[in-house]
Design a protein around this motif. Structure first.
Motif, PDB file in Angstrom:
ATOM      1  N   PHE A  37       0.864  -1.173   0.000  1.00  0.00           N
ATOM      2  CA  PHE A  37       0.000   0.000   0.000  1.00  0.00           C
ATOM      3  C   PHE A  37       0.906   1.230   0.000  1.00  0.00           C
ATOM      4  CE2 PHE A  37      -4.292  -1.663   1.004  1.00  0.00           C
ATOM      5  CZ  PHE A  37      -3.961  -2.979   1.243  1.00  0.00           C
ATOM      6  N   ARG A  38       0.337   2.395  -0.301  1.00  0.00           N
ATOM      7  CA  ARG A  38       1.113   3.621  -0.230  1.00  0.00           C
ATOM      8  C   ARG A  38       0.253   4.760   0.282  1.00  0.00           C
ATOM      9  NH1 ARG A  38       2.058   4.756  -6.751  1.00  0.00           N
ATOM     10  NH2 ARG A  38      -0.086   5.381  -7.237  1.00  0.00           N
ATOM     11  N   GLN A  39       0.933   5.757   0.829  1.00  0.00           N
ATOM     12  CA  GLN A  39       0.218   6.888   1.406  1.00  0.00           C
ATOM     13  C   GLN A  39       1.016   8.161   1.242  1.00  0.00           C
ATOM     14  OE1 GLN A  39      -0.655   6.549   5.630  1.00  0.00           O
ATOM     15  NE2 GLN A  39      -2.520   7.769   5.388  1.00  0.00           N
ATOM     16  N   THR A  40       0.332   9.227   0.856  1.00  0.00           N
ATOM     17  CA  THR A  40       0.927  10.557   0.788  1.00  0.00           C
ATOM     18  C   THR A  40       0.262  11.434   1.840  1.00  0.00           C
ATOM     19  OG1 THR A  40      -0.640  11.173  -0.947  1.00  0.00           O
ATOM     20  CG2 THR A  40       1.514  10.369  -1.648  1.00  0.00           C
ATOM     21  N   PRO A  41       0.931  12.495   2.285  1.00  0.00           N
ATOM     22  CA  PRO A  41       0.378  13.353   3.338  1.00  0.00           C
ATOM     23  C   PRO A  41      -1.000  13.892   2.969  1.00  0.00           C
ATOM     24  CG  PRO A  41       2.677  13.858   3.010  1.00  0.00           C
ATOM     25  CD  PRO A  41       2.302  12.916   1.909  1.00  0.00           C
ATOM     26  N   GLY A  42      -1.921  13.773   3.900  1.00  0.00           N
ATOM     27  CA  GLY A  42      -3.259  14.300   3.694  1.00  0.00           C
ATOM     28  C   GLY A  42      -4.192  13.391   2.922  1.00  0.00           C
ATOM     29  N   LYS A  43      -3.672  12.229   2.519  1.00  0.00           N
ATOM     30  CA  LYS A  43      -4.508  11.288   1.768  1.00  0.00           C
ATOM     31  C   LYS A  43      -4.599   9.958   2.487  1.00  0.00           C
ATOM     32  CE  LYS A  43      -3.692  13.188  -2.847  1.00  0.00           C
ATOM     33  NZ  LYS A  43      -3.297  12.872  -4.254  1.00  0.00           N
ATOM     34  N   GLU A  44      -5.622   9.195   2.166  1.00  0.00           N
ATOM     35  CA  GLU A  44      -5.768   7.869   2.736  1.00  0.00           C
ATOM     36  C   GLU A  44      -4.771   6.913   2.090  1.00  0.00           C
ATOM     37  OE1 GLU A  44     -10.542   8.025   3.856  1.00  0.00           O
ATOM     38  OE2 GLU A  44      -9.783   6.588   2.387  1.00  0.00           O
ATOM     39  N   GLU A  46      -3.590   3.857   0.113  1.00  0.00           N
ATOM     40  CA  GLU A  46      -4.231   3.226  -1.029  1.00  0.00           C
ATOM     41  C   GLU A  46      -3.535   1.927  -1.398  1.00  0.00           C
ATOM     42  OE1 GLU A  46      -4.115   5.481  -4.634  1.00  0.00           O
ATOM     43  OE2 GLU A  46      -1.939   5.678  -4.626  1.00  0.00           O
ATOM     44  N   PHE A  47      -4.305   0.999  -1.923  1.00  0.00           N
ATOM     45  CA  PHE A  47      -3.808  -0.291  -2.371  1.00  0.00           C
ATOM     46  C   PHE A  47      -2.920  -0.113  -3.601  1.00  0.00           C
ATOM     47  CE2 PHE A  47      -3.731  -4.705  -3.314  1.00  0.00           C
ATOM     48  CZ  PHE A  47      -3.942  -4.837  -4.685  1.00  0.00           C
ATOM     49  N   VAL A  48      -1.816  -0.877  -3.619  1.00  0.00           N
ATOM     50  CA  VAL A  48      -0.926  -0.866  -4.775  1.00  0.00           C
ATOM     51  C   VAL A  48      -0.912  -2.235  -5.454  1.00  0.00           C
ATOM     52  CG1 VAL A  48       1.447  -0.566  -5.565  1.00  0.00           C
ATOM     53  CG2 VAL A  48       0.529   0.935  -3.776  1.00  0.00           C
ATOM     54  N   ALA A  49      -0.617  -3.294  -4.673  1.00  0.00           N
ATOM     55  CA  ALA A  49      -0.509  -4.628  -5.259  1.00  0.00           C
ATOM     56  C   ALA A  49      -0.600  -5.675  -4.160  1.00  0.00           C
ATOM     57  CB  ALA A  49       0.793  -4.778  -6.029  1.00  0.00           C
ATOM     58  N   ALA A  50      -0.960  -6.893  -4.564  1.00  0.00           N
ATOM     59  CA  ALA A  50      -1.023  -8.006  -3.617  1.00  0.00           C
ATOM     60  C   ALA A  50      -0.678  -9.298  -4.335  1.00  0.00           C
ATOM     61  CB  ALA A  50      -2.405  -8.102  -2.982  1.00  0.00           C
ATOM     62  N   ILE A  51      -0.236 -10.285  -3.555  1.00  0.00           N
ATOM     63  CA  ILE A  51       0.160 -11.571  -4.121  1.00  0.00           C
ATOM     64  C   ILE A  51      -0.168 -12.677  -3.133  1.00  0.00           C
ATOM     65  CG2 ILE A  51       2.519 -11.351  -3.201  1.00  0.00           C
ATOM     66  CD1 ILE A  51       3.488 -12.757  -5.801  1.00  0.00           C
TER      67      ILE A  51
END
Length: 124
Positions: A37-44, A46-51
Motif C-alpha cells: 500500500f502507499r500513502q501521501t500526506p493528507g490522503k488515505e 491506497e492499495f498498490v498490489a497483492a500476491i
C-alpha cells in the motif's frame, strides 16, 4: 502477527526504476497473502498490489498496472515490489502488509500486520 520490515526506498528521477523489499520475521511465511500500500500526506492509504502464497494470483491497482510488479521469495520470507517508469505521482510512503490467510485482498482491513513504511520520492 508477523513483523515486517521494508527497505529499498529512496530518491529517484521520473522514468527510473526502483525495487522495494519487505522481510517477514516469522519462519513460517505461509500461508500469508502479502500486499503493498502507499500513502501521501493528507490522503488515505491506497492499495498498490497483492500476491497470494504461491504467487499464482496477483492484483495491481489501475494506476500502476504495466509498471509495477509484485513478487515473493518464500524461502527468504521476502516480498518485492519492482517499480518501473516511475512518475512523480508515485511519491509516497510504501507499506508492506500481511494477511494471515491465503486469498487475494485489496482492502486495508483485510491485512493484520503492517511494516513501518519506506519513503519513495520521484523527482520530475
Amino acid at each position: 502477527q508477523v513483523q515486517l520490515v521494508e527497505s529499498g526506498g529512496g530518491l529517484v528521477q521520473a522514468g527510473d526504476s526502483l525495487r522495494v523489499s519487505c522481510a517477514a520475521s516469522r519462519r513460517t511465511f505461509s500461508p500469508y497473502t502479502m500486499g503493498w500500500f502507499r500513502q501521501t500526506p493528507g490522503k488515505e492509504r491506497e492499495f498498490v498490489a497483492a500476491i497470494t502464497w504461491f504467487g499464482d494470483i496477483t492484483s495491481n491497482a489501475d494506476s500502476v498496472k504495466g509498471r509495477f510488479t509484485i513478487s515473493r521469495e518464500n524461502a527468504k520470507n521476502t516480498v518485492y515490489l519492482q517499480m518501473n517508469s516511475l512518475k512523480p505521482e508515485d511519491t509516497a510512503v510504501y507499506y508492506c502488509a500481511a494477511r494471515l490467510e491465503n486469498g487475494i485482498a485489496k482492502r486495508e482491513e483485510d491485512f493484520g500486520s503492517w511494516g513501518q513504511g519506506t519513503q519513495v520520492t520521484v523527482s520530475s
